[in-house]
Enzyme design. Sequence first.
Site, PDB file in Angstrom:
ATOM      1  N   GLY A  29     -15.829  -0.726   3.016  1.00 50.15           N
ATOM      2  CA  GLY A  29     -14.496  -0.187   2.780  1.00 50.15           C
ATOM      3  C   GLY A  29     -14.352   0.353   1.367  1.00 50.15           C
ATOM      4  O   GLY A  29     -15.348   0.688   0.728  1.00 50.15           O
ATOM      5  N   ALA A  30     -13.081   0.418   0.882  1.00 50.48           N
ATOM      6  CA  ALA A  30     -12.794   1.079  -0.397  1.00 50.48           C
ATOM      7  C   ALA A  30     -13.480   2.450  -0.396  1.00 50.48           C
ATOM      8  O   ALA A  30     -14.203   2.818  -1.320  1.00 50.48           O
ATOM      9  CB  ALA A  30     -13.230   0.221  -1.586  1.00 50.48           C
ATOM     10  N   HIS A  35     -18.850   7.827   0.768  1.00 47.15           N
ATOM     11  CA  HIS A  35     -18.749   7.439   2.177  1.00 47.15           C
ATOM     12  C   HIS A  35     -18.363   8.636   3.056  1.00 47.15           C
ATOM     13  O   HIS A  35     -18.866   8.800   4.167  1.00 47.15           O
ATOM     14  CB  HIS A  35     -17.682   6.352   2.371  1.00 47.15           C
ATOM     15  CG  HIS A  35     -17.929   5.102   1.613  1.00 47.15           C
ATOM     16  ND1 HIS A  35     -17.098   4.666   0.600  1.00 47.15           N
ATOM     17  CD2 HIS A  35     -18.921   4.172   1.715  1.00 47.15           C
ATOM     18  CE1 HIS A  35     -17.554   3.520   0.120  1.00 47.15           C
ATOM     19  NE2 HIS A  35     -18.657   3.203   0.774  1.00 47.15           N
ATOM     20  N   LYS A 149     -27.604   6.292  -3.424  1.00 40.54           N
ATOM     21  CA  LYS A 149     -27.270   5.549  -4.647  1.00 40.54           C
ATOM     22  C   LYS A 149     -27.829   4.129  -4.545  1.00 40.54           C
ATOM     23  O   LYS A 149     -28.412   3.610  -5.493  1.00 40.54           O
ATOM     24  CB  LYS A 149     -25.758   5.487  -4.870  1.00 40.54           C
ATOM     25  CG  LYS A 149     -25.422   4.697  -6.140  1.00 40.54           C
ATOM     26  CD  LYS A 149     -23.947   4.687  -6.453  1.00 40.54           C
ATOM     27  CE  LYS A 149     -23.177   3.705  -5.597  1.00 40.54           C
ATOM     28  NZ  LYS A 149     -23.501   2.280  -5.885  1.00 40.54           N
ATOM     29  N   ASP A 150     -27.642   3.500  -3.385  1.00 37.79           N
ATOM     30  CA  ASP A 150     -28.203   2.171  -3.157  1.00 37.79           C
ATOM     31  C   ASP A 150     -29.590   2.344  -2.542  1.00 37.79           C
ATOM     32  O   ASP A 150     -29.835   1.978  -1.402  1.00 37.79           O
ATOM     33  CB  ASP A 150     -27.270   1.375  -2.248  1.00 37.79           C
ATOM     34  CG  ASP A 150     -25.896   1.204  -2.866  1.00 37.79           C
ATOM     35  OD1 ASP A 150     -25.794   0.553  -3.914  1.00 37.79           O
ATOM     36  OD2 ASP A 150     -24.927   1.765  -2.332  1.00 37.79           O
ATOM     37  N   GLN A 153     -31.454  -0.708  -1.165  1.00 38.92           N
ATOM     38  CA  GLN A 153     -30.856  -1.113   0.109  1.00 38.92           C
ATOM     39  C   GLN A 153     -31.343  -0.202   1.236  1.00 38.92           C
ATOM     40  O   GLN A 153     -31.644  -0.666   2.339  1.00 38.92           O
ATOM     41  CB  GLN A 153     -29.339  -1.056  -0.007  1.00 38.92           C
ATOM     42  CG  GLN A 153     -28.600  -1.257   1.305  1.00 38.92           C
ATOM     43  CD  GLN A 153     -27.096  -1.209   1.111  1.00 38.92           C
ATOM     44  OE1 GLN A 153     -26.482  -2.197   0.729  1.00 38.92           O
ATOM     45  NE2 GLN A 153     -26.493  -0.047   1.338  1.00 38.92           N
ATOM     46  N   ARG A 187     -16.909   0.355  -6.853  1.00 35.43           N
ATOM     47  CA  ARG A 187     -16.715  -0.478  -8.039  1.00 35.43           C
ATOM     48  C   ARG A 187     -16.118   0.302  -9.223  1.00 35.43           C
ATOM     49  O   ARG A 187     -15.653  -0.305 -10.185  1.00 35.43           O
ATOM     50  CB  ARG A 187     -18.038  -1.110  -8.460  1.00 35.43           C
ATOM     51  CG  ARG A 187     -18.511  -2.136  -7.432  1.00 35.43           C
ATOM     52  CD  ARG A 187     -19.890  -2.658  -7.739  1.00 35.43           C
ATOM     53  NE  ARG A 187     -20.386  -3.459  -6.620  1.00 35.43           N
ATOM     54  CZ  ARG A 187     -20.149  -4.757  -6.464  1.00 35.43           C
ATOM     55  NH1 ARG A 187     -19.463  -5.418  -7.368  1.00 35.43           N
ATOM     56  NH2 ARG A 187     -20.615  -5.395  -5.418  1.00 35.43           N
TER      57      ARG A 187
END
Lengths: 285, 285
Positions: A29-30, A35, A149-150, A153, A187
């Site tokens: 979310g956020a 996204h 970016k990640d 991951q 963040r």
Amino acid sequence: MRIIRTAAELRARLEPLRSGGIGFVPTMGALHEGHLSLLRAARAAHGTVVLSIFVNPAQFDRGEDLAAYPRDEARDIELAEASGVDLLFAPEAGEIYPPGFRTTVSVGGAVAESLEGAARGRAHFDGVATVVSKLLILVRPDAAYFGRKDFQQLLLVRRLVADLGLPTRIVGCPTVREPDGLARSSRNVGLGPEERRLAAAVPAALSAAVAAVRQGVADAEEIRIRAGRALDRPGLGVEYLALVHPETLEPVAVVTAPTVLAVAVRIGATRLIDNELLDPAPIEG
Amino acid sequence: MRIIRTAAELRARLEPLRSGGIGFVPTMGALHEGHLSLLRAARAAHGTVVLSIFVNPAQFDRGEDLAAYPRDEARDIELAEASGVDLLFAPEAGEIYPPGFRTTVSVGGAVAESLEGAARGRAHFDGVATVVSKLLILVRPDAAYFGRKDFQQLLLVRRLVADLGLPTRIVGCPTVREPDGLARSSRNVGLGPEERRLAAAVPAALSAAVAAVRQGVADAEEIRIRAGRALDRPGLGVEYLALVHPETLEPVAVVTAPTVLAVAVRIGATRLIDNELLDPAPIEG
């Protein structure tokens, strides 16, 4: 757009939609422009787009404040609807981790244990691997979209999907940046105005490394020093700044092939990560 | 019956068969009457029956000789065919664990850590959980059949299926026994004639416990002592003999509700396990 809170309902609603293809974007979310770029990629390729919003408690380490992670479901719902999401899956934690839950999916090796794995502890990527496995088993999409970016991951997810034989293609999408280069991240909202200005040092460090490689510098330590200068600012703490192989994440000493520069910093209470692929080929060609 | 060696072929062949229902029996081969009872249960309930035969290296502990595990593929193929198996999946190890494989599915808590988990080491059930997860993700059966002889494995599989949300019903089938009560096991072929006679002490111990409970004995230690007497034979080493809760596997001190008596012994080079559900209800009714 339908908002779904339970796995059983999501499974039932997906069944008749499978033949048209399913694209999946798992998030905490956020939602931000990063996204939305994933949702656009999914929208362009599949009959049905599924977005999940789940702030996964299992991937937060002890020191980090899970409760402080930004949440704004009403805004997320608006953005999802505007992005053409068909099914928004937003479960409570108890739906993902019911009482008695004891199973962990864990990826070993440098892909999980170095950089973010070392900085945030083993439990972080175990938490990511477990929830991503659960979501991919539940949604069983044709493709799932993750931001570069990640990038660690992304590697971890590619590894576990290959290893478990999950029938989903993993698509890595480019990092979306602010005008000053700062990577879009949920963040970023935690940064005060002065901290936000300071955060521009992170993309500046990546740019310094790209410039060094363009100038023909191949020594990883020299590149690291030049990038590190951009980060040498009061109020900015470097957690790691490392040149690593883009697939194995093993440390690189001499940049003769595409190499990832990965960085994590703390600015006040906010932790930021970013990375750049350094490609020495252009200077040789 | 079709013999399939690759996950890709199995996935492709299963797709058009899904609507008729798929029953799955995962095994390590060396098929015996226990496995055949699982196949009969699957055959009665599903349009398609899939049998897998894979001697999973990951679930053998160091001390045990993986190479010594009984293998007889030609005989297994005959038995499978005679049992009405449609698809026999018999992959090489490299098909399940390709180069670079680094993912582990792990179940925590007493279900994985006590009894067999303690005796064989943590890696055993991690190996079981990982391969069962992979096979269930690959086959995606409506139901999968497991023997109750390996009751701890059955609990572990139920746990991971619930936790990962795998869309498969797990069916536990009764232990099939020899005329003298010895549970059918692929490992029984390792017993010499004298060892085979000695092995009858294992079901005798279970019977002694059942008799004690029928006589109204509720003290777990007393039941354990009576069962233990049957095992007190030269050449038979007891690894564990324990009364535990049938779901949590927590030790039970007083048998006032259904309780599992679980036993593991060594006879020569062969390790045998067995269990019995002790139900005190009949003496109360």
